[in-house]
Design a protein around this motif. Sequence first.
Motif, short mmCIF file in Angstrom:
data_model
loop_
_atom_site.label_atom_id
_atom_site.label_comp_id
_atom_site.label_asym_id
_atom_site.label_seq_id
_atom_site.Cartn_x
_atom_site.Cartn_y
_atom_site.Cartn_z
N THR A 28 17.63 35.93 34.74
CA THR A 28 17.32 35.70 33.32
C THR A 28 15.93 36.19 32.97
O THR A 28 15.72 36.82 31.92
CB THR A 28 17.45 34.20 32.99
OG1 THR A 28 18.76 33.74 33.31
CG2 THR A 28 17.17 33.95 31.51
N VAL A 29 14.96 35.91 33.84
CA VAL A 29 13.58 36.34 33.56
C VAL A 29 13.49 37.86 33.51
O VAL A 29 12.87 38.44 32.61
CB VAL A 29 12.63 35.77 34.63
CG1 VAL A 29 11.25 36.42 34.51
CG2 VAL A 29 12.50 34.26 34.48
N CYS A 30 14.09 38.53 34.49
CA CYS A 30 14.06 40.01 34.51
C CYS A 30 14.73 40.60 33.27
O CYS A 30 14.24 41.55 32.67
CB CYS A 30 14.72 40.53 35.78
SG CYS A 30 13.79 40.23 37.29
N THR A 31 15.88 39.99 32.90
CA THR A 31 16.58 40.47 31.71
C THR A 31 15.74 40.24 30.46
O THR A 31 15.66 41.10 29.57
CB THR A 31 17.95 39.77 31.57
OG1 THR A 31 18.70 39.96 32.76
CG2 THR A 31 18.72 40.31 30.38
N ALA A 32 15.10 39.07 30.38
CA ALA A 32 14.28 38.74 29.22
C ALA A 32 13.08 39.68 29.11
O ALA A 32 12.72 40.15 28.03
CB ALA A 32 13.81 37.29 29.30
N ILE A 33 12.44 39.96 30.26
CA ILE A 33 11.30 40.88 30.25
C ILE A 33 11.74 42.26 29.76
O ILE A 33 11.03 42.91 28.96
CB ILE A 33 10.69 40.97 31.66
CG1 ILE A 33 10.02 39.65 32.03
CG2 ILE A 33 9.67 42.11 31.73
CD1 ILE A 33 9.53 39.60 33.48
N ALA A 34 12.89 42.70 30.23
CA ALA A 34 13.40 44.01 29.80
C ALA A 34 13.69 44.02 28.31
O ALA A 34 13.37 45.00 27.60
CB ALA A 34 14.66 44.36 30.59
N MET A 35 14.27 42.92 27.79
CA MET A 35 14.58 42.85 26.36
C MET A 35 13.30 42.84 25.53
O MET A 35 13.21 43.51 24.50
CB MET A 35 15.42 41.60 26.07
CG MET A 35 16.83 41.66 26.62
SD MET A 35 17.80 40.18 26.22
CE MET A 35 17.88 40.29 24.44
N THR A 424 17.87 46.80 28.74
CA THR A 424 18.28 45.43 29.06
C THR A 424 19.18 45.41 30.29
O THR A 424 19.04 44.55 31.18
CB THR A 424 19.01 44.80 27.86
OG1 THR A 424 18.15 44.81 26.73
CG2 THR A 424 19.41 43.36 28.17
N ALA A 425 20.12 46.34 30.35
CA ALA A 425 21.02 46.42 31.50
C ALA A 425 20.24 46.72 32.77
O ALA A 425 20.54 46.16 33.85
CB ALA A 425 22.09 47.48 31.24
N ILE A 426 19.25 47.58 32.67
CA ILE A 426 18.42 47.89 33.84
C ILE A 426 17.66 46.65 34.29
O ILE A 426 17.53 46.37 35.50
CB ILE A 426 17.46 49.05 33.52
CG1 ILE A 426 18.26 50.36 33.33
CG2 ILE A 426 16.43 49.22 34.63
CD1 ILE A 426 17.42 51.53 32.87
N GLY A 427 17.14 45.88 33.32
CA GLY A 427 16.43 44.64 33.66
C GLY A 427 17.33 43.66 34.39
O GLY A 427 16.92 43.03 35.38
N LEU A 432 19.25 41.19 39.54
CA LEU A 432 20.27 41.01 40.59
C LEU A 432 19.75 41.49 41.94
O LEU A 432 19.99 40.84 42.97
CB LEU A 432 21.53 41.77 40.20
CG LEU A 432 22.38 41.14 39.07
CD1 LEU A 432 23.46 42.13 38.62
CD2 LEU A 432 23.00 39.83 39.52
N ILE A 433 19.05 42.59 41.94
CA ILE A 433 18.51 43.14 43.19
C ILE A 433 17.47 42.18 43.79
O ILE A 433 17.46 41.90 45.00
CB ILE A 433 17.91 44.53 42.97
CG1 ILE A 433 19.02 45.52 42.59
CG2 ILE A 433 17.17 45.02 44.20
CD1 ILE A 433 18.51 46.88 42.18
N ILE A 434 16.60 41.65 42.92
CA ILE A 434 15.58 40.71 43.40
C ILE A 434 16.22 39.44 43.93
O ILE A 434 15.83 38.89 44.97
CB ILE A 434 14.58 40.40 42.28
CG1 ILE A 434 13.78 41.65 41.91
CG2 ILE A 434 13.63 39.28 42.69
CD1 ILE A 434 12.86 41.47 40.72
N ALA A 435 17.24 38.94 43.20
CA ALA A 435 17.93 37.72 43.63
C ALA A 435 18.62 37.94 44.97
O ALA A 435 18.59 37.06 45.86
CB ALA A 435 18.96 37.31 42.58
N PHE A 436 19.23 39.10 45.15
CA PHE A 436 19.88 39.40 46.43
C PHE A 436 18.84 39.50 47.55
O PHE A 436 19.05 39.02 48.66
CB PHE A 436 20.66 40.72 46.30
CG PHE A 436 21.39 41.09 47.55
CD1 PHE A 436 22.50 40.36 47.98
CD2 PHE A 436 20.96 42.15 48.33
CE1 PHE A 436 23.17 40.71 49.14
CE2 PHE A 436 21.63 42.50 49.50
CZ PHE A 436 22.75 41.77 49.90
#
Length: 447
Positions: A28-35, A424-427, A432-436
Amino acid sequence: MDKEESIDLRELMQIVIRHKKIMCIIITVCTAIAMITAFFILPKTYESTTLVRAKSSSKLDLSGASAAMAALGVGGAATSPTMVYIELMKSRAVVNPIIEQLDLPAEKKENLTAKGFAKSSLEIINTKGTDLIEIKAKGESPEEAQQISQGVVDGFLNLMTQMNQDQQSLMAKFLSGRIDVARDDLDQATQKLDAFGQDKKVYVPEVQAKAEIEKMAAFDTMYSQLKVKEDSANAQLQSATSQLGKQNSALKEFNVADNPTIQKIRDSIVSAQVELVGLQQRYQDKHPDIIAKQQEIAELNTQLGREVSNYVDAGTVTMNPVQAGLIKDKVGAETDLAVTQASLSAIQGLQKKAEGDMSKLSSDSMEYIKLQRDVTIKQGIYVSLVQNYETARVQEAMNSMDIQIVDAADLPNGPSGPNKKLITAIGMLVGLIIAFGYTLLLYSKRR
């Protein structure tokens, strides 16, 4: 081994389930930062498009090599001009004035190069199989994008106009000097004929001499045309060599004598021109045999231009289109010059043979024929040079028409970038990569 892999996967899933809240927070944080970056931080960009149609240049072909001089539009259409035009649209001569007109800080303008600006703000595309060029310009505002797109077209037209006028000015300057020389030669030949007539009291040749003059007229006309063609081909060669010198590049030399196909076509042209002279001695200009022979020569010239173009293309595949075009221009001029000189040599040989048949005439008649033919030849050269000079001056005064604007630069209604959905999709993907990666870290510690 299979059992060990099954346990590892189960253990990984357990870690994910146990720490799912942390995983969701990371994504969520990565997606939010990207947005936030896409919607509020990255500057908006606007895109304006101009569609133009490339035309073959209508430059003057004074030497008559309509096919061989196709490189920069001097004659036929052996090569498409679109790739050359695209390279010129990205040149400093076109891009630098656009940069100067933009409302940018002075420091940014100084550090901005034409190559960098073209790479970041311009996308110039040629639709395959067509002569259409699409110019896409990016700007920080709708007005700036439109200004850049329109500036590329205006700058290119100004550049082509200047280049065309420079080339025609060079040709006109060359022809002007040749006209002065030809005028002096004509005056001297006329004075000699008049002086001979007054001295020998021969103003009208005898019937037999008059017949010989008419017989030699075809040789004299062809000789005059070939001499003007030779001079013009020399001028074209000097112009192409001069422009290549400005490129400051190590360019490959092309020797058409090494190409048997080109040599065969050249010999065929010389033979056809000799045959044409023979036909012109017997028939009027509108006789079917003369027309057919002239068409044959035109087709051979077209074939010669095509072979020269293919020959140069084979050795310039790694060069930019501008340099390749200049090399074609130079090789085409060299080939045309060689053909013209070979034709001149053949015609002069026939002239000498025909002059031997006049030995039965009186010395006064022979001298009169010689002087009158000299006047006729020099008059033909002078008239042709004047006609070509006037044509060059007209071309010099004309504006460039190398492209036609199909769709003028539009004013964008909305921003074209940044691509918010993509960012946003890249974020999310980064999350996902960081979580993995976090899951693998916990797994390795647990092991």
